[in-house]
Design an enzyme around this catalytic site. Structure first.
Site, PDB file in Angstrom:
ATOM      1  N   HIS A   1     -11.760  -6.383  -6.089  1.00 20.00           N
ATOM      2  CA  HIS A   1     -10.986  -5.250  -5.728  1.00 20.00           C
ATOM      3  C   HIS A   1     -11.508  -4.714  -4.194  1.00 20.00           C
ATOM      4  O   HIS A   1     -10.360  -4.077  -3.578  1.00 20.00           O
ATOM      5  CB  HIS A   1     -11.373  -4.126  -6.763  1.00 20.00           C
ATOM      6  CG  HIS A   1     -10.520  -2.957  -6.970  1.00 20.00           C
ATOM      7  ND1 HIS A   1     -10.309  -2.097  -7.938  1.00 20.00           N
ATOM      8  CD2 HIS A   1      -9.284  -2.518  -6.278  1.00 20.00           C
ATOM      9  CE1 HIS A   1      -9.196  -1.169  -7.632  1.00 20.00           C
ATOM     10  NE2 HIS A   1      -8.794  -1.619  -6.763  1.00 20.00           N
TER      11      HIS A   1
ATOM     12  N   GLY B   1       4.949   4.420  -0.822  1.00 18.91           N
ATOM     13  CA  GLY B   1       4.164   5.550   0.231  1.00 18.91           C
ATOM     14  C   GLY B   1       3.631   6.586  -0.737  1.00 18.91           C
ATOM     15  O   GLY B   1       3.291   7.775  -0.130  1.00 18.91           O
ATOM     16  N   ARG B   2       2.947   6.188  -1.827  1.00 18.59           N
ATOM     17  CA  ARG B   2       2.284   7.032  -2.783  1.00 18.59           C
ATOM     18  C   ARG B   2       2.920   8.406  -2.784  1.00 18.59           C
ATOM     19  O   ARG B   2       2.472   9.424  -2.803  1.00 18.59           O
ATOM     20  CB  ARG B   2       0.771   7.561  -1.999  1.00 18.59           C
ATOM     21  CG  ARG B   2      -0.124   6.237  -1.504  1.00 18.59           C
ATOM     22  CD  ARG B   2      -1.520   6.914  -1.123  1.00 18.59           C
ATOM     23  NE  ARG B   2      -2.378   5.763  -0.657  1.00 18.59           N
ATOM     24  CZ  ARG B   2      -3.077   5.162  -1.625  1.00 18.59           C
ATOM     25  NH1 ARG B   2      -3.221   5.488  -2.829  1.00 18.59           N
ATOM     26  NH2 ARG B   2      -3.898   4.160  -1.177  1.00 18.59           N
ATOM     27  N   GLY B   3       4.455   8.367  -3.103  1.00 11.99           N
ATOM     28  CA  GLY B   3       5.214   9.374  -3.245  1.00 11.99           C
ATOM     29  C   GLY B   3       6.121   9.991  -2.087  1.00 11.99           C
ATOM     30  O   GLY B   3       6.917  10.466  -2.378  1.00 11.99           O
TER      31      GLY B   3
ATOM     32  N   TYR C   1     -10.099   2.453 -12.788  1.00 11.60           N
ATOM     33  CA  TYR C   1      -9.214   3.214 -13.169  1.00 11.60           C
ATOM     34  C   TYR C   1      -9.684   3.884 -14.265  1.00 11.60           C
ATOM     35  O   TYR C   1      -9.340   3.364 -15.547  1.00 11.60           O
ATOM     36  CB  TYR C   1      -7.735   2.388 -13.186  1.00 11.60           C
ATOM     37  CG  TYR C   1      -7.437   1.668 -12.060  1.00 11.60           C
ATOM     38  CD1 TYR C   1      -7.613   1.891 -10.703  1.00 11.60           C
ATOM     39  CD2 TYR C   1      -6.344   0.706 -12.214  1.00 11.60           C
ATOM     40  CE1 TYR C   1      -7.134   1.345  -9.844  1.00 11.60           C
ATOM     41  CE2 TYR C   1      -5.748   0.101 -11.302  1.00 11.60           C
ATOM     42  CZ  TYR C   1      -6.250   0.486  -9.991  1.00 11.60           C
ATOM     43  OH  TYR C   1      -5.810  -0.207  -8.815  1.00 11.60           O
TER      44      TYR C   1
ATOM     45  N   PRO D   1       4.056   0.860  -2.924  1.00  8.62           N
ATOM     46  CA  PRO D   1       5.144   0.427  -1.873  1.00  8.62           C
ATOM     47  C   PRO D   1       6.189   1.654  -1.879  1.00  8.62           C
ATOM     48  O   PRO D   1       7.107   1.360  -1.041  1.00  8.62           O
ATOM     49  CB  PRO D   1       5.630  -0.604  -3.016  1.00  8.62           C
ATOM     50  CG  PRO D   1       5.583  -0.207  -4.432  1.00  8.62           C
ATOM     51  CD  PRO D   1       4.206   0.426  -4.495  1.00  8.62           C
TER      52      PRO D   1
ATOM     53  N   LEU E   1       7.769   8.455   0.054  1.00  9.13           N
ATOM     54  CA  LEU E   1       9.210   7.737   0.166  1.00  9.13           C
ATOM     55  C   LEU E   1       9.794   7.960  -0.975  1.00  9.13           C
ATOM     56  O   LEU E   1      11.049   7.194  -1.336  1.00  9.13           O
ATOM     57  CB  LEU E   1       9.072   6.464   0.532  1.00  9.13           C
ATOM     58  CG  LEU E   1       8.072   6.192   1.924  1.00  9.13           C
ATOM     59  CD1 LEU E   1       8.124   4.485   2.310  1.00  9.13           C
ATOM     60  CD2 LEU E   1       8.866   6.921   2.924  1.00  9.13           C
ATOM     61  N   THR E   2       9.585   8.863  -1.885  1.00  7.03           N
ATOM     62  CA  THR E   2      10.649   9.102  -3.190  1.00  7.03           C
ATOM     63  C   THR E   2      11.400  10.430  -3.044  1.00  7.03           C
ATOM     64  O   THR E   2      12.373  10.568  -3.805  1.00  7.03           O
ATOM     65  CB  THR E   2       9.516   9.253  -4.484  1.00  7.03           C
ATOM     66  OG1 THR E   2       8.754  10.502  -4.155  1.00  7.03           O
ATOM     67  CG2 THR E   2       8.631   8.236  -4.462  1.00  7.03           C
ATOM     68  N   GLY E   3      11.403  11.144  -1.795  1.00  6.81           N
ATOM     69  CA  GLY E   3      12.010  12.361  -1.927  1.00  6.81           C
ATOM     70  C   GLY E   3      11.299  13.605  -2.552  1.00  6.81           C
ATOM     71  O   GLY E   3      12.220  14.762  -2.855  1.00  6.81           O
TER      72      GLY E   3
END
Length: 334
Positions: free
Chosen positions: A123, A205-207, A57, A203, A209-211
Site C-alpha cells: 500500500h 478528485g475526491r469529489g 480501510y 479519479p 470534480l463531481t459538482g
C-alpha cells in the site's frame, strides 16, 4: 450486465472498478451496513467486476464488510486488497517486513472469507525495508496460492523498476484525475515500458470534480479537512477553476464526474479508474461512463484546463506526503 473490460497484468476487469474505502472511512461517517451491502451488490449487477479494499480501510472493517456483502458472489469479481499501511493503537504505521506482510495477508484472508486475493498491493513504501524484500515475500505468497498478482501503491518510478526486477508487477495504483497529474511525471511512462497496468484512485478528485463540493467544510473525520487544496487559501481559487471544468461537462451533455472518468479512461487502455461512492445514484452515473462517448476535442480542453499551476495546494498534508514517494511538481509542496 456486461461492461467493457481492460487488462491489468493477467487479470481482466471492468473498465471502471469500485474503490470501497469510503464505505468504511475517509469521508466522514460511513453509511449504514445495509446501504453499503446494497451498493456493493448493485455494482456487481451493473457489470463492475473490480473491487478494491485494504487492511487499513476501517482497520479491517472494510474487508469484513466485503465478506458479508458479496463473497457469496466471489466468482463474479476480481478482488484487490493491500498491506503495509495499517493502524496500531489508532495510529497509522508502515511495516513492510516479510513477517508482517505474512500476518497481514493471513488476517485479510480470514476477514474476507476467501482463500485467495487476486491483486495484493504494497500500500505504501516502507523506508525501513528494501522493496526487494517485500516483493520477495509476496512472490512466495503467490507460490503458496494466497494471492494471484502483486501491485504497488503510491510509489515512484525508480521503486517500481526495482520491484519489477524481483517479480513482475501487475499494477501500480496512484491518485490520478484531470486535476492530479503526478503519475504523468514518470510513473505512467514506467508502467508502459514495463507492461504494468495502472489503477487510478480518486479519479473524480475526491469529489471536487463531481459538482457537489462548494465550500471547504466537511464532516468530522473527512480527510479533506487535512488536504491543502481542499482548504483555504487554496480552495476558492481551485473552485473557480473547477467551475470552468463543470461548464465543459454541461456543454458536452455529461455529468462532471463522467467527464473526469472519461478523461482518465481516454489516457491509455491500460488505465482503470476506481471511483468510490456511498450513493447508488452516483455509482450508476459513474459506471455508465464506460458507455458514454465524449468528443476528443472536449477531452483536449480538459487536458489543457488543469496544467501548470492551475491547481493550488498540495494533494496531501505534510504527514501523509511523508508516507509516499510519488513524484511531485516543482512548487507543489509549498
Amino acid at each position: 450486465m456486461s461492461m467493457e473490460t481492460r487488462r491489468i497484468g493477467p487479470l481482466t476487469v471492468s473498465a471502471i472498478g469500485l474503490g470501497c474505502m469510503n464505505l468504511s472511512h475517509g469521508y466522514g461517517p460511513p453509511p449504514a451496513e445495509a446501504e453499503a451491502v446494497a451498493l456493493l451488490n448493485r455494482a456487481l449487477d451493473l457489470g463492475c467486476t473490480f473491487l478494491d479494499t485494504a487492511a487499513i480501510y476501517g482497520v479491517g472493517g472494510n474487508e469484513r464488510l466485503l465478506n458479508r456483502a458479496v463473497m457469496h458472489r466471489r466468482s463474479e469479481f476480481t478482488l484487490a486488497s493491500k498491506c503495509v499501511l495499517d493502524a496500531i493503537d489508532g495510529k497509522r504505521v508502515l511495516d513492510a517486513r516479510p513477517e508482517t506482510i505474512r500476518r497481514t495477508l493471513d488476517d485479510a484472508l480470514l476477514r474476507l472469507g476467501t482463500d485467495r486475493i487476486d491483486l495484493y498491493y504494497l500500500h505504501r513504501p516502507d523506508p525501513q525495508v528494501p522493496i526487494e524484500e517485500s516483493v520477495g515475500e509476496l512472490s512466495r505468497a503467490i507460490e503458496a496460492g494466497k494471492i494471484r498478482t502483486i501491485g504497488l501503491s503510491e510509489m515512484n518510478a525508480p521503486t517500481i523498476r526495482r520491484a519489477h526486477a524481483v517479480y513482475p508487477i501487475a499494477a501500480v495504483q496512484s491518485e490520478y484525475s484531470p486535476w492530479v497529474r503526478n503519475p504523468e511525471i514518470a510513473v505512467l511512462g514506467a508502467c508502459r515500458e514495463l507492461g504494468i497496468g495502472f489503477v487510478a484512485f480518486s479519479p473524480v478528485g475526491r469529489g471536487m470534480l463531481t459538482g457537489t463540493v462548494r465550500t471547504p467544510s466537511y464532516a468530522s473525520g473527512d480527510m479533506r479537512n487535512q488536504l491543502p487544496r481542499f482548504q483555504e487559501p487554496h480552495f476558492s481559487h481551485n473552485l473557480h477553476e473547477v467551475a470552468r471544468f463543470e461548464t465543459l461537462a454541461a456543454n458536452a451533455g455529461v455529468a462532471p464526474a463522467q467527464l473526469a472518468l472519461g478523461w482518465v479512461l481516454s489516457r491509455d487502455e491500460t488505465i482503470v479508474p476506481i471511483p468510490g461512492t456511498r450513493n447508488i445514484a452516483y455509482l450508476e452515473e459513474n459506471l455508465a461512463t464506460a458507455a458514454v462517448s465524449i468528443d476528443d476535442a472536449v477531452l483536449a480542453q480538459v487536458d489543457a484546463l488543469f496544467t501548470g499551476d492551475t491547481v493550488h495546494g498540495g494533494r496531501y498534508s505534510r504527514d501523509m506526503q511523508a508516507m509516499v514517494t510519488t513524484e511531485t511538481f516543482p512548487g507543489e509542496l509549498g
